[in-house]
Scaffold this active site. Structure first.
Site, mmCIF file in Angstrom:
data_model
loop_
_atom_site.group_PDB
_atom_site.id
_atom_site.type_symbol
_atom_site.label_atom_id
_atom_site.label_comp_id
_atom_site.label_asym_id
_atom_site.label_seq_id
_atom_site.Cartn_x
_atom_site.Cartn_y
_atom_site.Cartn_z
ATOM 1 N N ARG A 1 0.746 -1.135 0.279
ATOM 2 C CA ARG A 1 -0.088 -0.086 0.011
ATOM 3 C C ARG A 1 0.861 1.437 -0.053
ATOM 4 N NH1 ARG A 1 -3.278 -1.422 5.360
ATOM 5 N NH2 ARG A 1 -1.194 -2.091 5.649
ATOM 6 N N ASP B 1 6.790 -24.041 2.823
ATOM 7 C CA ASP B 1 7.558 -24.224 4.030
ATOM 8 C C ASP B 1 8.981 -24.198 3.920
ATOM 9 O OD1 ASP B 1 8.683 -25.208 6.391
ATOM 10 O OD2 ASP B 1 7.000 -26.400 6.854
ATOM 11 N N HIS B 2 9.634 -22.990 4.232
ATOM 12 C CA HIS B 2 10.995 -22.858 3.572
ATOM 13 C C HIS B 2 12.084 -23.932 4.186
ATOM 14 C CE1 HIS B 2 11.390 -20.614 7.319
ATOM 15 N NE2 HIS B 2 12.756 -20.995 7.428
ATOM 16 N N GLU C 1 15.550 -21.440 19.050
ATOM 17 C CA GLU C 1 16.221 -20.198 18.565
ATOM 18 C C GLU C 1 16.611 -19.349 19.972
ATOM 19 O OE1 GLU C 1 13.606 -18.137 15.481
ATOM 20 O OE2 GLU C 1 12.187 -19.170 16.796
ATOM 21 N N ASP D 1 2.822 -21.642 14.938
ATOM 22 C CA ASP D 1 4.045 -20.790 14.434
ATOM 23 C C ASP D 1 5.028 -21.945 13.890
ATOM 24 O OD1 ASP D 1 5.362 -18.422 13.353
ATOM 25 O OD2 ASP D 1 6.760 -18.886 14.776
ATOM 26 N N HIS E 1 6.695 -26.390 10.255
ATOM 27 C CA HIS E 1 8.171 -26.955 10.184
ATOM 28 C C HIS E 1 8.431 -28.280 10.699
ATOM 29 C CE1 HIS E 1 8.718 -23.140 8.593
ATOM 30 N NE2 HIS E 1 8.849 -22.387 9.752
ATOM 31 N N LYS F 1 11.679 -20.010 21.945
ATOM 32 C CA LYS F 1 12.297 -19.114 21.634
ATOM 33 C C LYS F 1 13.177 -18.552 22.978
ATOM 34 C CE LYS F 1 9.627 -16.706 18.271
ATOM 35 N NZ LYS F 1 10.754 -16.609 17.183
HETATM 36 P P1 NAP Z 1 5.315 -7.362 7.349
HETATM 37 O O1 NAP Z 1 7.113 -6.998 7.318
HETATM 38 O O2 NAP Z 1 4.328 -6.950 8.319
HETATM 39 O O3 NAP Z 1 4.966 -6.966 5.674
HETATM 40 C C1 NAP Z 1 3.786 -7.099 5.337
HETATM 41 C C2 NAP Z 1 3.577 -6.657 3.956
HETATM 42 O O4 NAP Z 1 2.490 -6.723 3.303
HETATM 43 C C3 NAP Z 1 4.350 -5.149 3.783
HETATM 44 O O5 NAP Z 1 4.702 -4.844 2.563
HETATM 45 C C4 NAP Z 1 2.856 -4.447 3.707
HETATM 46 O O6 NAP Z 1 3.128 -2.954 3.050
HETATM 47 C C5 NAP Z 1 1.900 -5.271 3.096
HETATM 48 N N1 NAP Z 1 0.556 -5.242 3.153
HETATM 49 C C6 NAP Z 1 -0.097 -5.193 4.302
HETATM 50 N N2 NAP Z 1 -1.702 -4.942 3.970
HETATM 51 C C7 NAP Z 1 -1.821 -4.845 2.695
HETATM 52 C C8 NAP Z 1 -2.527 -4.565 1.986
HETATM 53 N N3 NAP Z 1 -4.097 -4.473 2.395
HETATM 54 N N4 NAP Z 1 -2.519 -4.566 0.573
HETATM 55 C C9 NAP Z 1 -1.354 -4.745 0.085
HETATM 56 N N5 NAP Z 1 -0.228 -4.832 0.797
HETATM 57 C C10 NAP Z 1 -0.405 -4.959 2.259
HETATM 58 O O7 NAP Z 1 5.339 -9.152 7.402
HETATM 59 P P2 NAP Z 1 6.445 -10.127 6.968
HETATM 60 O O8 NAP Z 1 7.067 -10.555 8.115
HETATM 61 O O9 NAP Z 1 7.156 -9.613 5.690
HETATM 62 O O10 NAP Z 1 5.464 -11.341 6.742
HETATM 63 C C11 NAP Z 1 4.603 -11.378 5.518
HETATM 64 C C12 NAP Z 1 3.798 -12.590 5.839
HETATM 65 O O11 NAP Z 1 4.630 -14.077 5.817
HETATM 66 C C13 NAP Z 1 3.158 -13.123 7.128
HETATM 67 O O12 NAP Z 1 1.927 -13.820 6.939
HETATM 68 C C14 NAP Z 1 4.172 -13.745 7.819
HETATM 69 O O13 NAP Z 1 3.598 -14.646 9.057
HETATM 70 C C15 NAP Z 1 4.845 -14.718 6.848
HETATM 71 N N6 NAP Z 1 6.272 -15.088 7.024
HETATM 72 C C16 NAP Z 1 7.178 -14.094 7.502
HETATM 73 C C17 NAP Z 1 8.629 -14.534 7.683
HETATM 74 C C18 NAP Z 1 9.515 -13.789 8.011
HETATM 75 O O14 NAP Z 1 10.719 -14.048 8.257
HETATM 76 N N7 NAP Z 1 9.335 -12.557 7.950
HETATM 77 C C19 NAP Z 1 8.921 -15.769 7.575
HETATM 78 C C20 NAP Z 1 7.870 -16.937 7.305
HETATM 79 C C21 NAP Z 1 6.717 -16.414 7.087
HETATM 80 P P3 NAP Z 1 1.950 -1.816 3.405
HETATM 81 O O15 NAP Z 1 1.767 -1.925 4.754
HETATM 82 O O16 NAP Z 1 2.582 -0.798 3.006
HETATM 83 O O17 NAP Z 1 0.738 -2.236 2.525
#
Ligand code: NAP
Length: 488
Positions: free
Chosen positions: A49, A177-178, A216, A235, A240, A340
């Protein structure tokens, strides 16, 4: 240079400004570009966004890629080529009216595959799929990649999967699932099914027990809001740890192809003995970290972490004794633990073989000595411990290790799991991705455990941050004469 891919594709990263995209996905795509695995015409379009000009977004990605690729791997020439592929669009996925702009940006290229990578919260997945369909972007050329966690229960996972399934047929859904993209995990399959040595021993007649640990040292960091609603069971265990258990326990698939591999994993998930009612108290331990310290540094309790409820009952640690009710594994405990703020960061699978049936050499008590350790983190290695004679007089035995460290054995750069998995998606190979029925079977097993915790009204056991977890997790193994195999 010719590409190794037959088809160009558009890779659309929803959540392109998020932590996952910037820290993992874009560095992985950079490597794929640098090493010539992307077709020259492949484009990457990031969406979120926030309003950014493409040049500002490219600079943001450059900062992250240069930080997250290994030292010396950031190459200016390669970066400039990669930057040419990148584009950014501000779009709110919850707003259907915004999707025609996306269709226009992707339109007119009938020879391209499309990969929609949903790196956003799962509550947006179904709406995203529906809106993509409304502008004609879900035809046979499109695939969708879903990040974990897929729901919080069987019910919510079904809601997401129904929403996705209404638009994408199962063969085009890639649930990532990485852990399955890690080299050491695939090496577990190579070890089991590429060698004749282990398979005859890989059963209850010879294996005493199995331990699977994902530990972790970090706490919840900036993810308190998400984590406090999820907890370690949802989680980590639901995805995993159960996936790793499947790879240890499954039968050899007929082919190394998506359906054959996933059929075998599903059989294991269906063979997990349910843990319900009073068994929840006997076979599980959940914990939450309290104040502690590591190397003189004070560590805060979980309930002091940012965005965590001060009265939170969320578990940051889980240990489980799991039984696989089938011919091969009956009677072999599988101990799973994850947590954790622990003393050590490690992810490993330990296969503990049974003791020799008779002590020929006398002397000190000889514990069960043959142990296969498949380590996934921090380094990737496989080691096998054997008993050998201590040099000199007599027949004193001591344990020695046969070590295979992948970094030393294969001098080439180790691929990150996301590189491998992204390439698989581009090529349409779903072998290392979870099928819907696997997700459902995993939730069907996990839900009653969470329900059992809720029904007993007991708080999670406290453990000091920086420690090895709650004492009750040691007692869980102690009852059967086992112990966690840590170097404490
Ligand atoms: P994050 O840092 O909060 O990023 C969320 C992203 O989604 C941002 O780019 C946000 O940008 C965008 N977003 C949110 N609402 C939106 C909307 N309505 N339309 C378009 N874009 C939108 O989260 P994250 O850590 O990257 O995780 C993302 C997903 O991957 C989650 O489900 C998380 O559980 C999963 N995950 C993450 C990791 C990790 O290492 N981070 C690992 C495994 C799984 P804007 O706010 O600008 O829209």
């Amino acid at each position: 240079m010719p590409s190794q891919h037959s088809m160009a594709c558009d890779i659309v990263v929803f959540g392109g400004t998020g932590d996952l995209a910037l820290r993992k996905l874009l560095p992985a795509l950079y490597y794929l570009h640098r090493d010539n695995h992307l077709h020259p015409q492949t484009r990457i379009l990031a969406l979120a966004r926030a309003r950014h000009e493409t040049t500002a977004y490219v600079q943001l990605v450059q900062r992250h890629v240069s930080q997250y690729v290994a030292q010396g791997d950031f190459d200016q020439n390669s970066w400039e080529g990669f930057a040419q592929r990148l584009d950014y669009m501000s779009l709110d996925v919850s707003q259907r009216v915004e999707f025609p702009r996306l269709a226009k940006a992707l339109g007119g290229q009938s020879d391209r595959a499309r990969v929609f990578y949903l790196a956003t919260v799962p509550s947006l997945f179904a709406a995203t799929a529906k809106h993509l369909a409304s502008v004609g972007l879900t035809d046979g050329r499109s695939r969708i990649v879903l990040e974990k966690p897929l729901g919080e229960s069987l019910k919510t996972a079904n809601q997401i999967n129904d929403g996705i399934g209404a638009v994408f047929d199962e063969a085009r859904v890639f649930r990532i699932d990485h852990y399955l993209g890690k080299e050491a995990v695939q090496n577990l399959l190579a070890l089991r099914f590429g060698n004749a040595l282990f398979e005859p021993l890989w059963r209850n007649a010879h294996i005493d027990h199995v331990q699977i640990s994902v530990m972790e040292t970090v706490g919840v960091e900036n993810r308190g809001d998400y984590y406090d609603h999820a907890g370690a069971m949802r989680d980590m265990v639901q995805n995993h740890l159960l996936q790793l258990l499947c790879l240890v326990a499954m039968e050899a698939p007929v082919h190394f192809e998506p359906e054959a591999v996933r059929n075998e994993k599903l059989k294991i998930l269906e063979a997990l003995r349910p843990i319900t009612g009073m068994d929840v108290q006997d076979s599980t331990v959940r914990g939450q970290y309290s104040n502690g310290e590591r190397a003189g540094e004070k560590l805060p309790a979980y309930y002091f972490e940012k965005s965590v409820d001060h009265d939170s009952n969320t578990e940051t640690y889980v240990a489980l004794k799991v039984e696989v009710d089938n011919w091969r594994w009956a009677g072999v405990p599988f101990y799973l633990r994850t947590g954790k703020a622990l003393a050590q960061r490690k992810s490993e699978i330990v296969i503990q073989f049974k003791s020799v049936p008779y002590r020929l050499f006398g002397g000190i008590d000889q514990p069960a000595c043959n142990r296969l350790v498949i380590r996934l983190q921090p380094d990737e290695s496989i080691s096998l411990s054997l008993m050998a004679k201590t040099p000199g007089r007599g027949m004193a035995l001591q344990k020695v290790e046969l070590d295979l460290n992948f970094a030393e054995a294969f001098k080439r750069r180790r691929w990150d799991a996301y590189e491998r998995l992204l390439l698989d998606v581009i090529e349409g190979d779903a072998t290392l991705f979870m099928r819907r029925d696997e997700i459902e079977a995993a939730w069907r097993w996990v839900d009653p455990v969470i329900q059992g915790w809720q029904d007993c009204y007991r708080s999670p056991k406290r453990y000091a941050a920086g420690s090895w977890g709650p004492e009750a997790a040691d007692s869980l193994l102690d009852r059967l004469g086992h112990a966690w195999l840590d170097e404490r």
